[in-house]
Design a protein around this motif. Structure first.
Motif, PDB file in Angstrom:
ATOM      1  N   ILE A 154      42.595  33.494  47.304  1.00 17.40           N
ATOM      2  CA  ILE A 154      43.148  34.540  46.390  1.00 17.40           C
ATOM      3  C   ILE A 154      42.036  34.959  45.328  1.00 17.40           C
ATOM      4  O   ILE A 154      40.992  34.183  45.260  1.00 17.40           O
ATOM      5  CB  ILE A 154      44.148  33.671  45.447  1.00 17.40           C
ATOM      6  N   SER A 155      42.103  36.044  44.736  1.00 21.91           N
ATOM      7  CA  SER A 155      41.189  36.570  43.843  1.00 21.91           C
ATOM      8  C   SER A 155      41.260  35.782  42.420  1.00 21.91           C
ATOM      9  O   SER A 155      42.234  35.293  42.131  1.00 21.91           O
ATOM     10  CB  SER A 155      41.463  38.128  43.671  1.00 21.91           C
ATOM     11  N   LYS A 156      40.237  36.227  41.610  1.00 20.99           N
ATOM     12  CA  LYS A 156      40.407  35.747  40.235  1.00 20.99           C
ATOM     13  C   LYS A 156      41.713  36.208  39.405  1.00 20.99           C
ATOM     14  O   LYS A 156      42.093  35.240  38.748  1.00 20.99           O
ATOM     15  CB  LYS A 156      39.030  36.121  39.690  1.00 20.99           C
ATOM     16  N   GLU A 157      41.719  37.382  39.516  1.00 25.91           N
ATOM     17  CA  GLU A 157      42.761  37.825  38.936  1.00 25.91           C
ATOM     18  C   GLU A 157      44.243  37.279  39.469  1.00 25.91           C
ATOM     19  O   GLU A 157      45.113  36.953  38.454  1.00 25.91           O
ATOM     20  CB  GLU A 157      43.084  39.520  39.280  1.00 25.91           C
ATOM     21  N   ASP A 158      44.512  37.118  40.540  1.00 22.53           N
ATOM     22  CA  ASP A 158      45.647  36.351  41.142  1.00 22.53           C
ATOM     23  C   ASP A 158      45.526  34.988  40.482  1.00 22.53           C
ATOM     24  O   ASP A 158      46.718  34.335  40.253  1.00 22.53           O
ATOM     25  CB  ASP A 158      45.604  36.270  42.726  1.00 22.53           C
ATOM     26  N   TYR A 159      44.244  34.128  40.574  1.00 24.20           N
ATOM     27  CA  TYR A 159      44.353  32.808  40.044  1.00 24.20           C
ATOM     28  C   TYR A 159      44.750  32.837  38.659  1.00 24.20           C
ATOM     29  O   TYR A 159      45.408  31.875  38.118  1.00 24.20           O
ATOM     30  CB  TYR A 159      42.830  32.407  40.355  1.00 24.20           C
TER      31      TYR A 159
END
Length: 78
Positions: A56-61
């Motif tokens: 997952i991306s940082k934004e999703d995290y």
């Protein structure tokens, strides 16, 4: 089976008690013994692992972490 005039009858009872305690101990030992049972992971732990693996991306995290923390706080207050 032949018992010698009851002089060892008490010892026979002690061995039965020891076996019962031993068997009960096997079934009721604490669950935190290593390699006994796998520890259940929290949703936040799973999220951290997925982020570390690059799934997952940082934004999703960050978004998922906020949601999980909000749910956790909501459950504590109710």
């Amino acid at each position: 089976m032949h018992y010698y005039d009851g002089s060892f009858g008490g010892m026979h009872l002690i061995w039965w008690i020891i076996w019962v305690i031993f068997i009960a101990w096997i079934f009721f030992i604490p669950a935190d013994i290593p390699y006994q049972k796998s520890k259940k992971e929290s949703p936040l732990d799973i999220l951290k692992k997925r982020f570390a693996k690059g799934e997952i991306s940082k934004e999703d995290y960050e978004e998922s972490k906020k949601i999980l923390n909000a749910d956790f706080t909501k459950n504590l207050n109710s």
